[in-house]
Design a protein around this motif. Structure first.
Motif, PDB file in Angstrom:
ATOM      1  N   PRO A   1       0.849  -1.200   0.000  1.00  0.00           N
ATOM      2  CA  PRO A   1       0.000   0.000   0.000  1.00  0.00           C
ATOM      3  C   PRO A   1       0.882   1.246   0.000  1.00  0.00           C
ATOM      4  O   PRO A   1       2.095   1.153   0.214  1.00  0.00           O
ATOM      5  N   SER A   2       0.278   2.405  -0.224  1.00  0.00           N
ATOM      6  CA  SER A   2       1.058   3.633  -0.010  1.00  0.00           C
ATOM      7  C   SER A   2       0.961   3.982   1.476  1.00  0.00           C
ATOM      8  O   SER A   2       0.042   3.532   2.176  1.00  0.00           O
ATOM      9  N   ALA A   3       1.933   4.755   1.925  1.00  0.00           N
ATOM     10  CA  ALA A   3       1.977   5.107   3.350  1.00  0.00           C
ATOM     11  C   ALA A   3       0.695   5.832   3.728  1.00  0.00           C
ATOM     12  O   ALA A   3       0.190   6.658   2.961  1.00  0.00           O
ATOM     13  N   GLN A   4       0.152   5.518   4.893  1.00  0.00           N
ATOM     14  CA  GLN A   4      -1.043   6.169   5.435  1.00  0.00           C
ATOM     15  C   GLN A   4      -2.316   5.867   4.639  1.00  0.00           C
ATOM     16  O   GLN A   4      -3.340   6.533   4.835  1.00  0.00           O
ATOM     17  N   ALA A   5      -2.253   4.856   3.756  1.00  0.00           N
ATOM     18  CA  ALA A   5      -3.406   4.579   2.899  1.00  0.00           C
ATOM     19  C   ALA A   5      -4.662   4.307   3.735  1.00  0.00           C
ATOM     20  O   ALA A   5      -4.594   3.620   4.755  1.00  0.00           O
ATOM     21  N   PHE A   6      -5.769   4.866   3.276  1.00  0.00           N
ATOM     22  CA  PHE A   6      -7.115   4.597   3.819  1.00  0.00           C
ATOM     23  C   PHE A   6      -7.267   4.890   5.305  1.00  0.00           C
ATOM     24  O   PHE A   6      -8.088   4.289   5.981  1.00  0.00           O
ATOM     25  N   ILE A   7      -6.463   5.840   5.787  1.00  0.00           N
ATOM     26  CA  ILE A   7      -6.673   6.273   7.174  1.00  0.00           C
ATOM     27  C   ILE A   7      -7.332   7.650   7.127  1.00  0.00           C
ATOM     28  O   ILE A   7      -6.820   8.565   6.470  1.00  0.00           O
ATOM     29  N   ARG A   8      -8.483   7.758   7.752  1.00  0.00           N
ATOM     30  CA  ARG A   8      -9.142   9.068   7.877  1.00  0.00           C
ATOM     31  C   ARG A   8      -8.623   9.654   9.182  1.00  0.00           C
ATOM     32  O   ARG A   8      -8.999   9.221  10.266  1.00  0.00           O
ATOM     33  N   LYS A   9      -7.734  10.652   9.034  1.00  0.00           N
ATOM     34  CA  LYS A   9      -7.015  11.183  10.191  1.00  0.00           C
ATOM     35  C   LYS A   9      -7.925  12.034  11.062  1.00  0.00           C
ATOM     36  O   LYS A   9      -8.729  12.842  10.556  1.00  0.00           O
ATOM     37  N   GLN A  10      -7.771  11.898  12.358  1.00  0.00           N
ATOM     38  CA  GLN A  10      -8.516  12.742  13.299  1.00  0.00           C
ATOM     39  C   GLN A  10      -8.294  14.216  12.949  1.00  0.00           C
ATOM     40  O   GLN A  10      -7.165  14.647  12.736  1.00  0.00           O
ATOM     41  N   GLY A  11      -9.373  14.983  12.869  1.00  0.00           N
ATOM     42  CA  GLY A  11      -9.275  16.432  12.642  1.00  0.00           C
ATOM     43  C   GLY A  11      -8.959  16.817  11.213  1.00  0.00           C
ATOM     44  O   GLY A  11      -8.782  17.996  10.921  1.00  0.00           O
ATOM     45  N   SER A  12      -8.904  15.837  10.288  1.00  0.00           N
ATOM     46  CA  SER A  12      -8.515  16.210   8.921  1.00  0.00           C
ATOM     47  C   SER A  12      -9.657  16.909   8.175  1.00  0.00           C
ATOM     48  O   SER A  12      -9.438  17.601   7.188  1.00  0.00           O
ATOM     49  N   PHE A  13     -10.913  16.729   8.624  1.00  0.00           N
ATOM     50  CA  PHE A  13     -12.041  17.410   7.968  1.00  0.00           C
ATOM     51  C   PHE A  13     -12.362  18.726   8.688  1.00  0.00           C
ATOM     52  O   PHE A  13     -12.811  19.691   8.083  1.00  0.00           O
ATOM     53  N   TYR A  14     -12.146  18.736   9.985  1.00  0.00           N
ATOM     54  CA  TYR A  14     -12.545  19.898  10.798  1.00  0.00           C
ATOM     55  C   TYR A  14     -11.867  19.798  12.149  1.00  0.00           C
ATOM     56  O   TYR A  14     -11.776  18.703  12.724  1.00  0.00           O
ATOM     57  N   GLN A  15     -11.393  20.950  12.632  1.00  0.00           N
ATOM     58  CA  GLN A  15     -10.751  20.938  13.943  1.00  0.00           C
ATOM     59  C   GLN A  15     -11.623  21.611  14.987  1.00  0.00           C
ATOM     60  O   GLN A  15     -12.168  22.694  14.734  1.00  0.00           O
ATOM     61  N   ALA A  16     -11.771  20.948  16.118  1.00  0.00           N
ATOM     62  CA  ALA A  16     -12.669  21.395  17.192  1.00  0.00           C
ATOM     63  C   ALA A  16     -12.519  22.890  17.467  1.00  0.00           C
ATOM     64  O   ALA A  16     -11.404  23.404  17.510  1.00  0.00           O
ATOM     65  N   GLY A  17     -13.641  23.552  17.642  1.00  0.00           N
ATOM     66  CA  GLY A  17     -13.629  24.960  18.032  1.00  0.00           C
ATOM     67  C   GLY A  17     -13.710  25.919  16.869  1.00  0.00           C
ATOM     68  O   GLY A  17     -14.137  27.062  17.031  1.00  0.00           O
ATOM     69  N   ALA A  18     -13.317  25.488  15.676  1.00  0.00           N
ATOM     70  CA  ALA A  18     -13.392  26.400  14.515  1.00  0.00           C
ATOM     71  C   ALA A  18     -14.865  26.564  14.104  1.00  0.00           C
ATOM     72  O   ALA A  18     -15.733  25.823  14.569  1.00  0.00           O
TER      73      ALA A  18
END
Ligand SMILES: Nc1nc2c(c(=O)[nH]1)N[C@H]1C(S)=C(S)[C@@H](COP(=O)(O)OP(=O)(O)OC[C@H]3O[C@@H](n4cnc5c(N)ncnc54)[C@H](O)[C@@H]3O)O[C@H]1N2
Ligand code: MOO
Ligand SMILES: [Mg+2]
Length: 407
Positions: free
Chosen positions: A125-142
């Protein structure tokens, strides 16, 4: 006669948006205007999770393949991983499952071969494949949603995800409707010679509701000065905006402007260079935050609707707290038919807008384009525009058309 664009701008400048807020239950806020910024105390995604069904691995272990790893646990969605992944280990994981500490990559199950407690990774696989990273869509408080937007299905999904069960929305403006005319009867009344059903009341109520406001139909007002005065005064007591239809032209029984003057309204516009819809009275009562807008629409059914689409709808949109997109939507469309006009007024002809591979097409409604003909207005979804000063647009030319409904 005020040119249409000038009139629209002038009217919009008269409007001060409502400020009062109320709350709407999440399930009831479709179409409302958001009144306050919304944020969430959670990151989106809330934690690193898998986008696929497969195996959580350490990338360094699977750079070269094939390689066989030991499956140390299974992580369905909704479960917290128990182990920290060590070198040489994999965790069986499913879409939405939390990525265990130590893992940084997901291998989809199609690229693996499972044998009991072991899994062989067949494709790197490519590195980090298919991981939905915490905060990647929106960061708390914004800021998650801005005030002044219309709440649609997507916004409701976001509000739900942010657990906003009581949604702050602007109060809906109340819009009174008066139908002036001795000849008018209500829908459930037999039509005697000389009479006509008050269709404007129902059409305007529908348009007001579509514009996000609350229609307040106040019935038929006879063509008498005292009755007109009383009806307008009553309407002002119970609405933010008053709309009347009829009685704004030059006939002996057209009393609206006279009564508005007697009631100390300021009349800003008396007619616009628009066909249909030349007589249009725009007036205000009071000033500042207490100012109330009055629209005297022409009585002819099509004129009344065209005036609403062109001038009242933008005013109601601004009044309702919407930040943008007050004006009608115009698209470029190729006309299938010749469009004829008198040249003295910006002219709107009703028809069908459709979208094909070359873009929008406009097809003129068959039958008369008289402002009294509401029959062929039905089943249309657009108004083809002939600009002021032009008398003929030939079939095949590109025009601007106002979008009225679904295309
Ligand atoms: N000498 C002139 N006459 C007219 C002019 C003009 O410039 N000079 N303008 C014409 C134009 S353009 C229009 S539009 C109409 C507007 O008239 P009013 O706003 O005064 O409306 P009424 O006279 O009351 O009614 C016109 C027409 O519409 C029918 N109507 C009225 N209310 C309703 C309703 N609620 N539902 C259905 N139909 C309605 C009414 O029966 C009349 O037929 O003036 C022209 N005259
Ligand atoms: O403006 Mo009137 O609306 O031409 O019929
Ligand atoms: Mg009249």
């Amino acid at each position: 006669m005020v040119p249409a664009n000038d009139a629209e701008k002038f009217i919009l400048d008269l409007v001060t948006p409502v400020e009062a807020l109320e709350t709407a239950a999440l399930g009831d806020c479709l179409g409302r205007v958001l009144g306050q910024p919304i944020s969430s105390q959670l990151d989106f995604p809330h934690w690193d999770n898998s986008a696929m069904d497969g195996y959580a691995v350490r990338y360094d272990d699977v750079k070269t393949v094939p390689t066989t790893l030991t499956v140390v646990e299974e992580i369905p969605a909704g479960q917290v991983p128990k182990c920290e992944l060590q070198t040489g280990e994999a965790a069986r994981i499913f879409t939405g499952g939390m990525v265990p500490t130590g893992a940084d990559t997901i291998v989809i199950q199609e690229n693996t071969q499972r044998q009991g407690p072991q899994v062989t990774v067949l494709t790197a696989p490519s590195a980090q494949a298919f991981i939905r990273k915490q905060g990647s869509f929106y960061q708390a408080g914004a800021e998650l949603l801005k005030p002044g937007i219309k709440i649609g299905a997507a916004e409701i999904a976001v509000l739900a995800a942010a657990q906003c069960v009581s949604v702050p929305v602007y109060r809906r403006p109340r819009v009174a409707i008066l139908s002036t005319g001795d000849e008018l009867v209500d829908v459930n009344h037999p039509v005697a010679p000389g009479q006509i059903v008050d269709s404007n009341r129902y059409a305007l109520a529908a348009l007001i509701a579509q514009a996000g406001a609350v229609p307040v139909p106040l019935g038929i007002v006879p063509d008498q000065k005292a009755a007109t005065r009383q009806a307008i005064a009553d309407a002002l007591n119970q609405a933010d905006v008053v709309i009347s239809s009829g009685g704004v032209s030059v006939g002996d029984y057209d009393y609206v402007d006279q009564i508005l003057t007697e009631l100390r309204a300021t009349i800003h516009i008396r007619s616009v260079a628009v066909k249909p819809g030349k007589p249009l009275t725009v007036a205000t009562f009071g000033s500042g935050k207490n100012q109330q807008l009055y629209f005297g629409l022409p009585g002819n059914p099509v004129s009344s609707l065209v005036s609403f689409w062109r001038f009242v709808q933008p005013a109601l949109r601004k009044l309702s707290g919407l930040e943008t997109r007050w004006s009608p939507t115009f698209v470029s469309a190729k006309t299938d038919d010749d469009l004829k006009a008198g040249g003295q007024r910006e002219t709107y002809l009703w028809g069908q807008l459709s979208l094909d591979t070359d873009g929008y097409r406009f097809t003129l409604a068959k039958g008369g384009h008289s402002s009294g003909n509401l029959i062929n207005l039905s089943r249309t979804n657009g108004l083809g525009r002939v600009p002021l000063g032009e008398t003929l647009i030939q079939a095949g030319s590109t025009i601007k058309a106002m979008v009225l409904g679904d295309v």
